[in-house]
Every structure is written in structure tokens, then in C-alpha cells.
Design a protein around this motif. Sequence first.
Motif, PDB file in Angstrom:
ATOM      1  N   ARG A  48       5.054  12.199  -0.500  1.00 44.16           N
ATOM      2  CA  ARG A  48       5.339  10.779  -0.728  1.00 44.16           C
ATOM      3  C   ARG A  48       6.056  10.122   0.437  1.00 44.16           C
ATOM      4  NH1 ARG A  48       7.942  11.358  -6.817  1.00 44.16           N
ATOM      5  NH2 ARG A  48       6.009  11.791  -7.946  1.00 44.16           N
ATOM      6  N   ASN A  49       6.957  10.854   1.106  1.00 46.54           N
ATOM      7  CA  ASN A  49       7.909  10.211   2.003  1.00 46.54           C
ATOM      8  C   ASN A  49       7.679  10.474   3.478  1.00 46.54           C
ATOM      9  OD1 ASN A  49       9.259   9.423  -0.362  1.00 46.54           O
ATOM     10  ND2 ASN A  49      10.535  11.258  -0.363  1.00 46.54           N
ATOM     11  N   ASN A  50       6.924  11.504   3.842  1.00 45.18           N
ATOM     12  CA  ASN A  50       6.836  11.852   5.259  1.00 45.18           C
ATOM     13  C   ASN A  50       6.230  10.704   6.066  1.00 45.18           C
ATOM     14  OD1 ASN A  50       5.194  13.172   7.671  1.00 45.18           O
ATOM     15  ND2 ASN A  50       6.907  14.522   7.156  1.00 45.18           N
ATOM     16  N   PRO A  51       6.896  10.244   7.124  1.00 46.93           N
ATOM     17  CA  PRO A  51       6.383   9.092   7.880  1.00 46.93           C
ATOM     18  C   PRO A  51       5.088   9.383   8.618  1.00 46.93           C
ATOM     19  CG  PRO A  51       8.336  10.029   8.940  1.00 46.93           C
ATOM     20  CD  PRO A  51       8.215  10.690   7.610  1.00 46.93           C
ATOM     21  N   ASP A  52       4.905  10.605   9.103  1.00 49.26           N
ATOM     22  CA  ASP A  52       3.651  10.927   9.791  1.00 49.26           C
ATOM     23  C   ASP A  52       2.471  10.822   8.828  1.00 49.26           C
ATOM     24  OD1 ASP A  52       4.996  11.435  12.153  1.00 49.26           O
ATOM     25  OD2 ASP A  52       5.258  13.559  11.719  1.00 49.26           O
ATOM     26  N   LEU A  53       2.662  11.275   7.617  1.00 55.17           N
ATOM     27  CA  LEU A  53       1.590  11.208   6.626  1.00 55.17           C
ATOM     28  C   LEU A  53       1.313   9.768   6.214  1.00 55.17           C
ATOM     29  CD1 LEU A  53      -0.388  12.816   4.984  1.00 55.17           C
ATOM     30  CD2 LEU A  53       1.396  13.242   3.286  1.00 55.17           C
ATOM     31  N   ASN A  54       2.368   8.974   6.037  1.00 57.29           N
ATOM     32  CA  ASN A  54       2.167   7.561   5.692  1.00 57.29           C
ATOM     33  C   ASN A  54       1.504   6.797   6.832  1.00 57.29           C
ATOM     34  OD1 ASN A  54       3.246   7.699   3.082  1.00 57.29           O
ATOM     35  ND2 ASN A  54       5.334   7.448   3.823  1.00 57.29           N
ATOM     36  N   ALA A  55       1.839   7.157   8.071  1.00 49.61           N
ATOM     37  CA  ALA A  55       1.198   6.509   9.219  1.00 49.61           C
ATOM     38  C   ALA A  55      -0.289   6.856   9.279  1.00 49.61           C
ATOM     39  CB  ALA A  55       1.897   6.926  10.510  1.00 49.61           C
ATOM     40  N   ALA A  56      -0.635   8.098   8.950  1.00 48.01           N
ATOM     41  CA  ALA A  56      -2.044   8.489   8.931  1.00 48.01           C
ATOM     42  C   ALA A  56      -2.808   7.733   7.839  1.00 48.01           C
ATOM     43  CB  ALA A  56      -2.167   9.994   8.721  1.00 48.01           C
ATOM     44  N   ARG A  57      -2.164   7.500   6.704  1.00 49.29           N
ATOM     45  CA  ARG A  57      -2.811   6.705   5.652  1.00 49.29           C
ATOM     46  C   ARG A  57      -3.047   5.274   6.119  1.00 49.29           C
ATOM     47  NH1 ARG A  57       1.460   9.249   1.403  1.00 49.29           N
ATOM     48  NH2 ARG A  57       0.319  11.187   0.934  1.00 49.29           N
ATOM     49  N   ALA A  58      -2.070   4.726   6.840  1.00 57.42           N
ATOM     50  CA  ALA A  58      -2.258   3.386   7.397  1.00 57.42           C
ATOM     51  C   ALA A  58      -3.403   3.379   8.401  1.00 57.42           C
ATOM     52  CB  ALA A  58      -0.957   2.902   8.051  1.00 57.42           C
ATOM     53  N   GLY A  59      -3.545   4.475   9.161  1.00 58.96           N
ATOM     54  CA  GLY A  59      -4.657   4.573  10.101  1.00 58.96           C
ATOM     55  C   GLY A  59      -6.004   4.539   9.414  1.00 58.96           C
ATOM     56  N   VAL A  60      -6.094   5.127   8.232  1.00 60.18           N
ATOM     57  CA  VAL A  60      -7.330   5.061   7.459  1.00 60.18           C
ATOM     58  C   VAL A  60      -7.636   3.623   7.050  1.00 60.18           C
ATOM     59  CG1 VAL A  60      -8.417   5.754   5.287  1.00 60.18           C
ATOM     60  CG2 VAL A  60      -7.151   7.435   6.625  1.00 60.18           C
ATOM     61  N   ARG A  61      -6.604   2.903   6.623  1.00 57.47           N
ATOM     62  CA  ARG A  61      -6.819   1.497   6.232  1.00 57.47           C
ATOM     63  C   ARG A  61      -7.256   0.654   7.432  1.00 57.47           C
ATOM     64  NH1 ARG A  61      -2.199   2.825   3.027  1.00 57.47           N
ATOM     65  NH2 ARG A  61      -0.766   1.936   4.565  1.00 57.47           N
ATOM     66  N   VAL A  62      -6.698   0.949   8.602  1.00 57.79           N
ATOM     67  CA  VAL A  62      -7.124   0.226   9.808  1.00 57.79           C
ATOM     68  C   VAL A  62      -8.598   0.506  10.096  1.00 57.79           C
ATOM     69  CG1 VAL A  62      -6.801   0.054  12.299  1.00 57.79           C
ATOM     70  CG2 VAL A  62      -4.812   0.155  10.806  1.00 57.79           C
ATOM     71  N   ALA A  63      -8.998   1.771  10.000  1.00 53.49           N
ATOM     72  CA  ALA A  63     -10.403   2.116  10.243  1.00 53.49           C
ATOM     73  C   ALA A  63     -11.323   1.460   9.216  1.00 53.49           C
ATOM     74  CB  ALA A  63     -10.573   3.633  10.220  1.00 53.49           C
ATOM     75  N   ASN A  64     -10.862   1.332   7.981  1.00 53.54           N
ATOM     76  CA  ASN A  64     -11.683   0.679   6.955  1.00 53.54           C
ATOM     77  C   ASN A  64     -12.021  -0.755   7.332  1.00 53.54           C
ATOM     78  OD1 ASN A  64     -11.596   2.992   5.383  1.00 53.54           O
ATOM     79  ND2 ASN A  64      -9.920   2.263   4.092  1.00 53.54           N
ATOM     80  N   GLU A  65     -11.069  -1.457   7.964  1.00 55.03           N
ATOM     81  CA  GLU A  65     -11.307  -2.854   8.333  1.00 55.03           C
ATOM     82  C   GLU A  65     -12.350  -2.983   9.436  1.00 55.03           C
ATOM     83  OE1 GLU A  65     -10.340  -5.359   6.829  1.00 55.03           O
ATOM     84  OE2 GLU A  65      -8.571  -4.807   5.659  1.00 55.03           O
TER      85      GLU A  65
END
Length: 479
Positions: A48-65
Motif C-alpha cells: 500500500r505505502n511503498n513509494p516506488d510501487l506507487n510511482a510505478a502505478r502512476a507510470g501505468v496510468r501515464v501510459a494509458n493516456e
Amino acid sequence: MQVFRMTGATLNRVGSAALLSAAILSPIALSASARAQSIEQTLIQAYRNNPDLNAARAGVRVANEGVPAALSGYRPSVTATVTAAGQYAESSRGATPYTNSPLSGAQSTVRTFPRAASLSVTQPLFDGNRTTNTVRQADQNVMVARETLRNTEQTVLLASATAHMNVLREQAVLDLRRRNVEVLREQLRATRDRFSVGEVTRTDVALAESALQAAVATASGAESDLANSRSVYVQQVGTPPARLSPARTIERLLPGALEPAIIAGQSEHPAIRGARHGADAQLLQVRIAESALYPTLGLSATLTRAAEQAQTSGQSMSANVGVTLTIPIFANGGRDYATIRSAKETFGQRRIQIETAQASVRQAVSQSWAALAAAKAQIQAAEVQVRAQEIAVNGIREEYKVGQRTIIDVLNATQNLTEARVALVRAQRDRVVLSYSVLSAMGRLNGSRLALATEIFDPTQHYQQVRDLWSGVRTPDGR
């Protein structure tokens, strides 16, 4: 496989399933272990909290756009233009020597306020398949981002499990070191008592004191190691470690032999799958670059309404519809050809990277598998060693009392027993961590496989939300 718990000077067997079950915990601590934080809870917090993992999830959302951005190449473009201006003109006609016309020297003034509004629509009909290939490439980039997320998830979960076990190991080692200090302090006290009645020499006292100080220094180092492990835990998990409970291996999730593990890694590891999607995306980049050599066809329509206000005002309206065919002959000075060749070379590089990823995964699986087997053997050997060393220590102490052994023999035996217990703790920790390492090398270390009791991130949800959007600046979560 057995695990040991030390009470006083002896080690007793405990349950065979839990590893590193504090080879050093007291009965009170063991009764409270049910309230301690399990390794599953540690992994949930990291998930839930690891910043590297949350950043990778944000990277997926960027790729989706990138997908709706690519799809825009199919859609029309509509623009509206409004213009308004004020114009003033003044002219005069001077007198001539040949006429006395009353118009000679007359002045005229013209004021106009032209206005116009136009609406233009352009619709691409054929662009050399650039848009088609761009959309396909965007989808491949989404897959690359998802595999990158999976790889990051594996890295974070493995690091968090390792941090959990490291804290347990260092706490166990520290307790063992402290207990060794207590034993040596008692040994020094007994040696001094015997020296006071003339049973031993001053040399024996000095040796006992030297051994005690060495044990104190080693315990101080263990305290430092524990502090370092705690800091790494905070970095990975995001919260300080509370009381941590013993952990179990996840060997139940592993295949029974090395070869199936290697085959699973070759087909499932995100590094390999991401490299394949990256190669596919680069092949599409070659097709996109080649589209610059193809003709393009577009439809355009414009509607214009103009008005002019002056002494005599009027309005006009015009409309036009046209089709434009553009055929490149030698555009951009030949730069497009160099771009195509470069894209092809990059594609070859991406294919080589697939082979590199495959070799790396194969090596990681084999290495982790062998290390796990070695850890199992080390645990068995350490258990036998601890039992044998306990017997030896008790015997040497009795022999020392009757003068058949020296203080050196007692101190060495005590030190060997402590090191055997430490080796057992470390081997237990290694077995747990290496079971996670094998699963990670296979590409299967994720929240779903571990059945973590938390909401699992779904990378397809955001993709479906944004793929067909034509307009809007807010993200699906309202930002």
C-alpha cells in the motif's frame, strides 16, 4: 525441520513450520507472538505505502493516456476563428490649373468595421497507416508499463520480506549475544571466586575477562546491525517495525524441481515479457517512420460569414469543401530515410535485450534454487551442531571443575555454542528469504499469488476509463 528456542543455557524444540521463531524468545514473548505483526502484514503495508510501487502505478496510468492520444489521429479537428477590425481611410483631391471644377480640393473619408467568423473542419482519410500503427504502439507501451509495474512489485515485496526477516534475525542475534555476555560475566565471577581461594591463577581470570569484553564488543555490533535493519525496514515498508512475528517459508508455492521453475520464469517473468512488448513497440515504430514516405489524404471544409459596416454595409457567406492529396517525393532532405534505418537498428537492439533478459532470469532462478537447497542443509547441520555443542559445553564445564580442562577450553566451547546458535538463526532467515527469492526469479511474486488481504491494484480499470475519452481534463479520480 526443527527450530530452537533457548531458555537459560539450553535450547528446546519448537514447531517445525515457523522459521526464525526467535531462537531466543522467552515464554512470555512467545505467548505474545500471536499479537505480533506477521510477514503478511508487513507485505500488505509495503504493497500500500511503498513509494516506488506507487510511482510505478502512476507510470501505468501515464501510459494509458497514450492510447486516447494515439486514437486522436482518427478523429476530426474543428476550429472556429472570429476576426474584427476597424479601418479608417481619408483621401483628398487637389486643384488643377486646367479646371475650375468644384470638385477640386474635395476630401473624402471612409470608416469601415469588417467582421468575419469561420468554422473549419479537417478529417484525415489516409495517413500512410501512421495512426493505426501509433495506436498499436500505444497499446504495446501500456503492456510494457504493466510489466514494469509487476517487476517493481516483485522487487518491493522481496525487499520488504527481506527487511522483515533481517529485523527478526538481528534481534535474535542480539539476544544471543547478550545472553552470551551474561554467561561470560557469570563465568568471570566464578573464576574470580576460585582465584580468591587459590584454585586458579590470575591468568585464568585475565582470560575470562578478555572473553567477556570481546563478547560485549560483539553485542554492541549486533545492536548496530539491528538499528540498520530497522532503518531499511522503514524505507521499504513506510512504518517502523513493531513486534514482528516469526515467518514461514513459501515453498508450497514453488514447483518440485528446478527445471519447471526455469520454464515458468522464461514464460512469466515480467522482465522477459516487458522486453518482448518493448520489441513489438519498436517494430511498430519502424512502421510509423515508414509512413512518412506514403501519400496522405485529407478532407477539409470551411464556412465563413463576413460583414462590413460602412456608409453602405453588406454581408457575405462562403463555404468550401475540398480533398487534399499530398505525395512526398523528397521531403526533409532525406532525414526520413535515416529515421527509418535508425528505428530498424533499435528494433534489433530490443530483440537482443530479450535474450539478455532470458539469460538473467535463468541464472537468477538457478542461483536462488541452489541457495535455498543449501539453506535447508545448513539448518539441518546447524541443529545437529547446536545439540552436540551443548553436550560438549556441559561436559567441559564439569571437567574444568575437577581440573581436567582449562579455562581456555571452557571459553572456546561457550563461544562455539553461541556461534552455532547464531548460524542456526541465520540459516533459518535465509531459508525464508530465499523461498521468496525463487518465487520472484520465476516472476510469480505478487499480491495475488501471496493472497494478501488487501485490495489488489487492477491496471486495466484506468485503461478502460480513459481509452475512448474524446475530451475532458479531469482524471478519473477527480484531479
